[in-house]
Enzyme design. Structure first.
Site, PDB file in Angstrom:
ATOM      1  N   GLU A 131       0.854  -1.143   0.038  1.00  0.00           N
ATOM      2  CA  GLU A 131      -0.019  -0.016   0.009  1.00  0.00           C
ATOM      3  C   GLU A 131       0.772   1.300   0.068  1.00  0.00           C
ATOM      4  O   GLU A 131       1.802   1.312   0.664  1.00  0.00           O
ATOM      5  CB  GLU A 131      -1.208  -0.085   1.470  1.00  0.00           C
ATOM      6  CG  GLU A 131      -2.041   1.306   1.053  1.00  0.00           C
ATOM      7  CD  GLU A 131      -2.930   1.260   2.296  1.00  0.00           C
ATOM      8  OE1 GLU A 131      -2.648   0.345   3.283  1.00  0.00           O
ATOM      9  OE2 GLU A 131      -3.748   2.029   2.238  1.00  0.00           O
ATOM     10  N   GLU A 308      -5.432  -2.677  12.603  1.00  0.00           N
ATOM     11  CA  GLU A 308      -5.127  -3.679  11.507  1.00  0.00           C
ATOM     12  C   GLU A 308      -6.013  -4.964  11.344  1.00  0.00           C
ATOM     13  O   GLU A 308      -6.413  -5.236  10.066  1.00  0.00           O
ATOM     14  CB  GLU A 308      -3.641  -4.138  11.629  1.00  0.00           C
ATOM     15  CG  GLU A 308      -2.606  -3.135  11.722  1.00  0.00           C
ATOM     16  CD  GLU A 308      -2.710  -1.978  10.787  1.00  0.00           C
ATOM     17  OE1 GLU A 308      -3.263  -2.062   9.465  1.00  0.00           O
ATOM     18  OE2 GLU A 308      -2.404  -0.804  11.055  1.00  0.00           O
ATOM     19  N   HIS A 311      -9.559  -3.960   9.861  1.00  0.00           N
ATOM     20  CA  HIS A 311      -9.239  -3.831   8.380  1.00  0.00           C
ATOM     21  C   HIS A 311      -9.797  -5.153   7.712  1.00  0.00           C
ATOM     22  O   HIS A 311     -10.325  -4.980   6.450  1.00  0.00           O
ATOM     23  CB  HIS A 311      -7.778  -3.447   7.966  1.00  0.00           C
ATOM     24  CG  HIS A 311      -7.799  -2.102   7.794  1.00  0.00           C
ATOM     25  ND1 HIS A 311      -8.390  -1.164   7.425  1.00  0.00           N
ATOM     26  CD2 HIS A 311      -6.716  -1.280   8.193  1.00  0.00           C
ATOM     27  CE1 HIS A 311      -7.885   0.064   7.335  1.00  0.00           C
ATOM     28  NE2 HIS A 311      -6.717  -0.132   7.995  1.00  0.00           N
TER      29      HIS A 311
HETATM   30  N1  TRP Z   1      -3.090   0.839   5.848  1.00  0.00           N
HETATM   31  C1  TRP Z   1      -2.133   1.365   6.955  1.00  0.00           C
HETATM   32  C2  TRP Z   1      -2.946   1.369   7.974  1.00  0.00           C
HETATM   33  O1  TRP Z   1      -3.475   2.500   8.343  1.00  0.00           O
HETATM   34  C3  TRP Z   1      -1.170   2.245   6.888  1.00  0.00           C
HETATM   35  C4  TRP Z   1      -0.459   2.349   5.552  1.00  0.00           C
HETATM   36  C5  TRP Z   1      -0.626   2.929   4.292  1.00  0.00           C
HETATM   37  C6  TRP Z   1       1.201   2.161   5.351  1.00  0.00           C
HETATM   38  N2  TRP Z   1       0.683   2.977   3.602  1.00  0.00           N
HETATM   39  C7  TRP Z   1       1.540   2.397   4.255  1.00  0.00           C
HETATM   40  C8  TRP Z   1       1.704   1.368   6.245  1.00  0.00           C
HETATM   41  C9  TRP Z   1       2.745   2.324   3.792  1.00  0.00           C
HETATM   42  C10 TRP Z   1       3.044   1.114   5.810  1.00  0.00           C
HETATM   43  C11 TRP Z   1       3.764   1.675   4.645  1.00  0.00           C
HETATM   44  O2  TRP Z   1      -3.436   0.582   8.601  1.00  0.00           O
HETATM   45 ZN    ZN Z   2      -5.399   1.613   8.575  1.00  0.00          ZN
END
Ligand code: TRP
Ligand code: ZN
Length: 876
Positions: A131, A308, A311
């Site tokens: 991500e 987490e 999610h």
């Molecule tokens: N989706 C992750 C969360 O909020 C966060 C996230 C987005 C992330 N981009 C990232 C974590 C890049 C690590 C590196 O739970």
């Molecule tokens: Zn998140």
């Protein structure tokens, strides 16, 4: 402005969204893993949208293409083009299979995006971060969240060097290969976007537990960490089990694979990542033990573990159509985590923490050059939009909706949302539609909150008519302009309220209820309450029922009444904050001491009574921070704010009295031990606050107590609190304590981060030299995001009087480091650069210094990430 990429980045716009011309139904991946070099074989089963004619285009960045074949036929130059970051392939049709083989270089990857190495070459391990757009650094793929595919992943590697091989999904075989190699396969039955792909390979140890879901599935929970820290994973495992049970109870959501992996790494750009079946955590939010972890950090571990895990439904089973919908998963998941943490701990304290964070991090964002709506309309680099606005304000919007529907209605709405969108990539409209339709309510007016940036001002005015025994509450709203949005519309603002009589008791409202929600949905509205026997003190926006700035001309005595009697714990704290704000303004403007007296005396009175929860009392005794105080000023002089806030607290301490403080400290310190239960944590929190207040009145006594506390501390909470007092005051005992801390925790990266951070907080002129000295420490490195955050992040964001020097040296130091850091890790550089936010409101001398430092940085050859932040910072 120059940007490093060959093409000038043109903004991506929400309005330009088109469904994908090509989808991938299945993907088979095979990895040949190595530290310096890894080969990735991919087999994509493609589906074409019959409505669209576009050729097959896949994303791919920095990939060395070794082989490509379409439907079994090897392709040659002329059959495809790999230019910029796009692979275009001729001749693909619906049902085609595209095979590629690429090479990537994990150890050379300092951006920590895609496949990279955590730790040293000989002992570290490999992992991925996808991500938002990291998958394109691993293989060719339509890297967008609305392409959902079924994954089969096979990992091959040297058994000695990589004994553990993990990917998301259910295990589907493993075995030996010739030459000391081995393999393992994972199949994920749930279609997912590629940002949720993950793998991990290396020498990791595990902590395991069996879990049976409420709907009867047996799940193996496995937490993985490097051997030296595997003993610090027990707390996270317990927290995970609590989170899973809670989601079953609160939302009826069960886990859906046979195994759930969680991995800790010290090299991570953010907090943690919800990859399907294989969550990866910054060690900071996973590892915990009493000797190195503070109480606040324990709660953060529980919160992030919950976040987490939650999610898995809010993000994974139901994902986002495009990155503009990011808050659909992040705002909702923050809200779910806040509910979980409130249930596991104290609900009012959690609310106080969250609102304080919103004010410290999100309000300044919403008031400055980086302001954007919870659903932005455009971006250049999506990684710059993982912001307090998308996360924290996004959560506040979900909270307003939940409040509007009530607990049962909200649950009905969430059931419909999850049920209807399972396996889909959804939008915020889908979310509001499901919540609304399940309850026969049109929630469309709330959509305006998602599109409009800026923090609304809510102005409240009360008028009491003694003759008619009527109380009229006049509410008005306005939102200041933000970049690109000069004119704002009124928003629906739910105001939860109660009225208090002069004796501190709640007055019954219309139907005898003590509390009511009125919704302001125009620029101005009047709400009349009848049968009100006395001129009331209104308790407004209870529980912080909307993310707005409330302006209400309370008499200090009215705030004191709420501070003493309000039944809403959050609003008691809020009354203390408002009083402190007034008291601060009096000191600043030399405009009397009415609020100062009321604030100090009321708190001194509460301090004397034993009845209050220790933790709540500690929070009541804490005035708004320097960042929040600066928010309300123009021509900001951070050193003056620091001095005034110290004076403010000294006034409070004086009203309580040095002897009373010292006596209370000794009482609290008599309970030693490292117990983690709520009363023990609360005692430590109050003890810290008392020590800090005492230090303002009688520094030698406080320093002697701090030195003893430091030496005898049974917890990191007590040790670090004592150290902070010694360091901040530059006490004679400080150097010795720092040296002993350093020696004791030499081998522990997370404890060492706190050693850097506590010194970066040294107030005033002395900070810069200290930061420079610490940069030269052999343990400092720009390659580790946690270390950068501990030293430079704390200095630039957590130490206004140290960073904002009139000579501009703080700004120049940060700008120089940003340029270096940007070459290594653009995501971390861009996030750190937001510390310049608010420079336009500084007093003229600092303002010019800051502007010059940012402008000079802007002239350099920057990543798209940093270029966008710096560019926005200089606009307007
Ligand atoms: N989706 C992750 C969360 O909020 C966060 C996230 C987005 C992330 N981009 C990232 C974590 C890049 C690590 C590196 O739970
Ligand atoms: Zn998140």
């Amino acid at each position: 402005m120059t940007a490093r990429d060959d093409q000038t980045p043109s903004p991506i716009r929400l309005a330009d969204y088109r469904p994908p011309a090509w989808r991938v139904e299945r993907i088979e991946l095979e990895f040949e893993l190595g530290i310096d070099s890894a080969e990735v074989r991919s087999r994509l089963q493609l589906a074409r949208d019959p409505q669209q004619q576009a050729p097959l285009r896949l994303d791919g960045e920095g990939l060395e293409l070794l082989f490509i074949a379409l439907d079994g036929r090897t392709l040659h130059e002329g059959d495809y083009r790999y230019r910029g970051n796009t692979l275009e392939v001729d001749g693909a049709r619906d049902g085609s299979v595209l095979e590629t083989r690429v090479r990537v270089q994990p150890a050379a990857n300092t951006a920590l995006e895609g496949l990279y190495l955590s730790g040293s070459r000989d002992r570290g391990f490999l992992l991925t971060q996808c991500e938002a757009e990291g998958f394109r650094h691993i293989t060719f793929f339509p890297d967008r969240p609305d392409v959902l595919a079924r994954y089969t992943v096979t990992l091959c590697a040297d058994r000695e060097r990589f004994p553990v091989l993990l990917a998301g999904g259910n295990p589907d075989g493993a075995g030996e290969l010739p030459g000391g190699r081995h393999w393992a396969r994972f199949v994920d039955p749930y279609p997912k976007p590629c940002y949720l792909f993950a793998l991990v390979a290396g020498r990791l140890q595990k902590l395991e537990r069996d879990y049976r879901t409420a709907d009867g599935r047996d799940v193996r929970l496995v937490i993985w960490a490097e051997p030296d820290v595997i003993d610090c994973c027990g707390y996270a495992m317990d927290a995970l089990e609590r989170a899973m049970r809670w989601d079953e109870r609160a939302y009826g959501r069960n886990f859906d694979l046979s195994v759930f992996h969680v991995v800790a790494t010290h090299d991570f750009n953010m907090g943690a990542m919800e990859n399907k079946g294989l969550n990866i955590f910054n060690a900071k939010y996973l590892l915990a033990d009493p000797d190195t972890t503070t109480d606040d950090e324990y709660r953060a571990v529980e919160a992030v573990i919950g976040h987490e895990y939650f999610h898995n439904w809010s993000g994974n089973r139901v994902t986002c159509r495009d990155w503009f919908q990011l808050s659909l998963k992040e705002g909702l998941t923050v809200f779910r985590e806040q509910q979980f943490s409130a249930d596991m701990n104290s609900a009012p304290l959690k609310r106080i923490d969250d609102v304080a964070l919103l004010r410290r991090a999100q309000f300044p964002e919403d008031a400055g050059p980086l302001a954007h709506p919870v659903r932005p309309a455009h971006y250049s680099e999506i990684n710059n939009f993982y912001t307090a606005t998308v996360y924290e304000k996004g959560s506040e919007l979900v909270r307003m909706l939940a409040g509007r529907l009530g607990p049962e209605g909200f649950r009905r709405g969430m059931d419909l949302y999850f049920g209807r969108n399972d396996g889909r990539a959804a939008t915020l409209e889908d979310f509001l539609a499901a919540l609304g339709q399940a309850n026969g309510i049109d929630l469309a007016p709330y959509l305006a909150w998602y599109g409009q940036a800026g923090t609304p001002r809510l102005v409240a005015e009360g008028r009491y008519d003694a003759q008619r025994r009527e109380y009229a509450l006049i509410l008005r709203q306005h939102t200041p302009p933000t970049p690109g949005q000069p004119d704002k519309r009124p928003l629906p603002i739910p105001v939860k309220l109660a009225l208090f009589g002069p004796d501190g008791r709640m007055l019954p409202l219309h139907d005898g209820a003590a509390e009511q929600v009125v919704v302001l949905d125009a620029a101005e509205q009047t709400f009349v309450f009848t049968g009100i026997e006395h001129a009331p003190v209104p308790s407004l926006l209870r529980g912080f029922s909307a993310p707005v700035i409330l302006e209400c001309a309370y008499a200090p005595a009215g705030l004191a009444l709420l501070l003493t009697h309000d039944t809403d714990g959050f609003n008691r704290w809020e009354a203390a904050q408002q009083l402190a704000w007034r008291a601060y303004a009096e000191l600043r403007d030399g405009s009397g001491h009415e609020a100062l007296t009321v604030w100090g005396d009321t708190l001194a009175g509460l301090f004397g009574q034993g009845a209050l929860d220790h933790a709540l009392l500690a929070d009541l005794l804490t005035p708004p921070g320097e960042v929040e105080l600066a928010e309300r000023e123009t021509d900001v002089d951070p050193s003056r704010i620091h001095a005034l806030r110290q004076t403010l607290q000294r006034e409070l301490a004086a009203r309580i009295g040095a002897a009373v403080l010292a006596e209370r400290y000794r009482e609290l310190a008599a309970h030693a031990g490292d117990a983690l239960d709520a009363p023990s944590q609360a005692r430590r929190r109050l003890k810290r606050r008392v020590l800090e207040l005492l230090a303002l009145l009688d520094a030698p006594t406080a320093q002697a107590l701090a030195a003893t506390q430091f030496d005898r501390a049974a917890t990191m909470t007590d040790r670090l609190a004592a150290l902070a007092v010694l360091v901040r005051d530059e006490a004679p005992q400080a150097a010795g304590a720092l040296a002993r801390y350093r020696e004791r925790h030499a081998g522990n990266a997370l404890a060492l981060d706190k050693w850097f951070a506590v010194q970066a907080q040294l107030p005033g002129e002395a900070a810069l030299a200290r930061v420079r000295a610490l940069e030269a420490d052999p343990k400092f490195t720009l390659k580790n995001p946690n270390r950068v955050q501990a030293l430079l992040g704390t200095f630039a964001r957590g130490n206004p009087s140290g960073f904002h020097r009139a000579d501009g040296e703080g700004y120049r130091l940060l700008a120089a480091r940003l340029a270096e850091l940007d070459a290594l890790n653009p995501q971390v550089a861009a996030r750190l650069a937001t510390a310049f936010n608010g420079w336009q409101r500084l007093e003229p001398v600092r303002r010019e210094q800051a502007r010059a430092a940012v402008a000079e940085l802007a002239e350099k050859d920057l990543s798209r990430n940093l270029a966008e932040i710096v560019g926005n910072m200089l606009k307007g």
